[in-house]
Design an enzyme around this catalytic site. Structure first.
Site, mmCIF file in Angstrom:
data_model
loop_
_atom_site.group_PDB
_atom_site.id
_atom_site.type_symbol
_atom_site.label_atom_id
_atom_site.label_comp_id
_atom_site.label_asym_id
_atom_site.label_seq_id
_atom_site.Cartn_x
_atom_site.Cartn_y
_atom_site.Cartn_z
ATOM 1 N N LYS A 35 0.828 -1.215 0.083
ATOM 2 C CA LYS A 35 -0.085 0.102 0.058
ATOM 3 C C LYS A 35 0.967 1.271 -0.016
ATOM 4 O O LYS A 35 2.217 1.099 0.173
ATOM 5 C CB LYS A 35 -0.845 -0.079 1.140
ATOM 6 C CG LYS A 35 -0.209 0.150 2.680
ATOM 7 C CD LYS A 35 -1.119 -0.333 3.584
ATOM 8 C CE LYS A 35 -0.409 -0.135 4.953
ATOM 9 N NZ LYS A 35 -1.184 -1.054 6.124
ATOM 10 N N TYR A 245 16.066 29.572 11.133
ATOM 11 C CA TYR A 245 14.955 30.189 11.467
ATOM 12 C C TYR A 245 14.858 30.096 13.069
ATOM 13 O O TYR A 245 15.395 29.145 13.719
ATOM 14 C CB TYR A 245 13.719 29.681 11.153
ATOM 15 C CG TYR A 245 13.164 30.042 9.679
ATOM 16 C CD1 TYR A 245 13.034 31.297 9.365
ATOM 17 C CD2 TYR A 245 13.255 28.922 8.624
ATOM 18 C CE1 TYR A 245 12.513 31.659 8.300
ATOM 19 C CE2 TYR A 245 12.830 29.258 7.393
ATOM 20 C CZ TYR A 245 12.401 30.591 7.307
ATOM 21 O OH TYR A 245 12.140 30.834 5.925
HETATM 22 C C1 LIG Z 1 -0.475 -2.058 6.613
HETATM 23 C C2 LIG Z 1 -1.018 -3.213 7.187
HETATM 24 C C3 LIG Z 1 -0.311 -4.495 7.412
HETATM 25 C C4 LIG Z 1 1.384 -4.329 7.056
HETATM 26 O O1 LIG Z 1 1.585 -3.985 8.227
HETATM 27 P P1 LIG Z 1 3.191 -3.924 8.475
HETATM 28 O O2 LIG Z 1 3.045 -3.598 10.095
HETATM 29 O O3 LIG Z 1 3.624 -2.812 7.746
HETATM 30 O O4 LIG Z 1 3.669 -5.067 8.324
HETATM 31 C C5 LIG Z 1 -0.975 -5.581 7.210
HETATM 32 N N1 LIG Z 1 -2.461 -5.695 7.352
HETATM 33 C C6 LIG Z 1 -3.253 -4.618 7.171
HETATM 34 C C7 LIG Z 1 -4.772 -4.818 7.606
HETATM 35 C C8 LIG Z 1 -2.689 -3.521 7.121
HETATM 36 O O5 LIG Z 1 -3.331 -1.994 7.289
#
Ligand SMILES: *Cc1c(COP(=O)(O)O)cnc(C)c1O
Length: 369
Positions: A35, A245
Site C-alpha cells: 500500500k 529560523y
Molecule cells: C498496513 C497493514 C499491514 C502491514 O503492516 P506492517 O506493520 O507494515 O507489516 C497488514 N495488514 C493490514 C490490515 C494493514 O493495514
C-alpha cells in the site's frame, strides 16, 4: 547541483521477504503489503522484485493502488484492505482486484454489483478500525463460507507482551474456527509484528509490510533505503552567530556549516530539527546550543557523522561539517548507520512515517546489492 537521490536496494528487500518466509512454516504463505506505493518506495519495482523472490499475493489499501500492482504482477492475487465502494466497481473488475469486505453493507453492495466475483472478508477482533463485528459476522455465515480469505489486524503486535495480542488471537479463533474447519477458508492475522509473535499467529498467510522495507519491529531486516542529499552551499559561522529560523542554534566556536537541499516539503519532517529547543515554546535566542547539545540526527559522509543543526526549513537543512577535511558534494540522511527507525526515534515518530514521507518525494534509483 546534483539532485537528491533515494536508492532502493531491491536485493535487501528480497532477502527481507525470504527471511520472513523462513520464520514461517511451509503451510504459511508470505504475502506482501504494498500500500501507499509500497511504503513510498515505488510499487512497480517493489512488486516485480517480490515476485522474483517468491511472493504471489499482494495487499493494497485502496482500489486505485491496485492498478499499478496489477500491471506489475499480471497473474498474482491482489487484495484491497478498504473493502468495496460502489464507485470503484469498474476498477475492481478491470484489474481483477479482490476486496476485503468490512461490513454487511459492503458485502451486499459487492454481491449486487459484482455478482459471484471473489471476495475476502476482514473481521474486527479488537482494533476497532475496520472489519465485521462478531455479531455481524455470525449473521453472514453462509457468505463467509464462500469467501476466499478471512483476515483481521492486530493493534499492538509490536509490543509482544501486550494483552490485546492474545485477546485478538482468541477472538479470531472464536469468529473463524468453525468456518475454517467446515469450508476450509484460509485465514490471516499477522502483519510484520504478528509474524514475529510466533506460529500461533501465522495461520495460512502472513501480511508483512514494514519488515520488507527494512523497518522495525523486524529487527533482523536489512536496510533497504539510502537517501543522499546535495550540498548547496557551505560557510564559516563565527562564535555567537546563529543558524536558521528562530536563531535556534548558536555557535559556541567557529563552525563550518553546510546547507543541504531537503526540507519538510520533501518529507524531512520538521520534528527532526533542533531537538533541544522545544518547538512549541517561544525560542529563547540567548540560549546556546553547543555541538554537544545539538540534536542527534546525523548526516553522513562515508563513515563520518555530522550533526544536523538548527531548524528544518521547507526545503533546506543545515549541518555542522567542521569535522570534515573538505566540503562534501552530498551527505546521507538514511543509510546503514542511520536507519529509518533511528531517524524516527529522533522525531518522536515511527519508521513507517519517515519512509512514506521521504520515499515518495525523491528521484529513486533501484539497485540489487
Ligand atoms: C498496513 C497493514 C499491514 C502491514 O503492516 P506492517 O506493520 O507494515 O507489516 C497488514 N495488514 C493490514 C490490515 C494493514 O493495514
Amino acid at each position: 547541483m546534483a539532485a537528491a537521490q533515494l536508492t532502493v536496494n531491491l536485493g535487501a528487500l528480497q532477502r527481507n521477504w525470504s527471511g520472513l518466509n523462513t520464520l514461517t512454516g511451509p503451510s504459511t504463505e508470505v504475502a506482501a503489503v504494498v500500500k501507499a506505493d509500497a511504503y513510498g518506495l515505488g510499487a512497480p519495482k517493489v512488486v516485480a522484485a517480490l515476485l522474483d523472490a517468491g511472493a504471489t499475493t499482494f495487499f493494497v489499501a485502496a482500489a486505485e493502488e491496485g492498478i499499478e500492482v496489477r500491471r506489475a504482477a499480471p497473474s498474482s492475487t491482489i487484495y484491497v484492505f478498504s473493502g468495496f465502494m460502489q464507485t470503484d466497481a469498474a476498477l475492481y473488475a478491470e484489474n481483477e482486484l479482490i476486496p476485503l469486505l468490512n461490513s454487511p453493507a459492503q458485502l451486499q453492495g459487492w454481491q449486487t454489483d459484482m455478482g459471484s466475483k471473489t471476495y475476502g472478508m476482514q473481521l474486527d477482533t479488537g482494533m476497532n478500525r475496520l472489519g465485521f463485528e462478531p455479531d455481524e459476522f455470525a449473521s453472514v455465515h453462509a457468505q463467509a463460507a464462500k469467501s476466499s480469505l478471512l483476515i483481521s489486524h492486530l493493534a499492538c503486535a509490536d509490543e509482544p507482551e501486550h494483552a490485546l495480542n492474545q485477546q485478538q488471537l482468541a477472538c479470531f479463533h472464536t469468529m473463524t474456527d468453525a468456518v475454517a474447519r467446515e469450508a476450509g477458508i484460509p485465514r490471516s492475522l499477522a502483519a510484520t509484528g504478528g509474524t514475529l509473535l510466533g506460529s500461533d499467529f501465522h495461520f495460512d498467510m502472513v501480511r508483512p509490510g514494514i519488515g520488507l522495507y527494512g523497518g522495525l519491529p523486524y529487527s533482523a531486516a536489512e536496510p533497504v533505503v539510502t537517501l543522499s542529499l546535495p550540498v548547496i552551499q557551505t560557510r564559516e559561522v563565527q562564535a555567537g552567530e546563529s543558524v536558521g529560523y528562530g536563531a535556534a542554534w548558536r555557535a559556541v566556536a567557529p563552525t563550518r556549516v553546510a546547507t543541504l537541499a531537503a526540507g519538510y516539503a520533501d518529507g524531512v519532517i520538521r520534528q527532526l530539527g533542533n531537538r533541544q529547543l522545544d518547538n512549541r515554546q517561544p525560542v529563547n535566542a540567548n540560549r546556546e546550543n553547543s555541538g554537544l547539545l545539538s540534536n542527534s540526527v546525523q548526516l553522513y559522509v562515508n563513515d563520518t557523522a555530522c550533526p544536523m543543526i538548527g531548524r528544518v526549513s521547507m526545503d533546506m537543512i543545515t549541518v555542522d561539517i567542521t569535522s570534515l577535511e573538505k566540503d562534501p558534494l552530498s551527505m546521507e540522511l538514511l543509510n546503514k548507520q542511520q536507519s529509518v527507525d533511528l531517524l524516527a526515534t529522533n522525531a518522536d515518530t515511527i519508521g513507517y512515517e519517515i519512509l512514506t514521507a521521504v520515499g515518495s518525494r525523491y528521484q529513486r534509483e533501484y539497485v540489487f546489492s
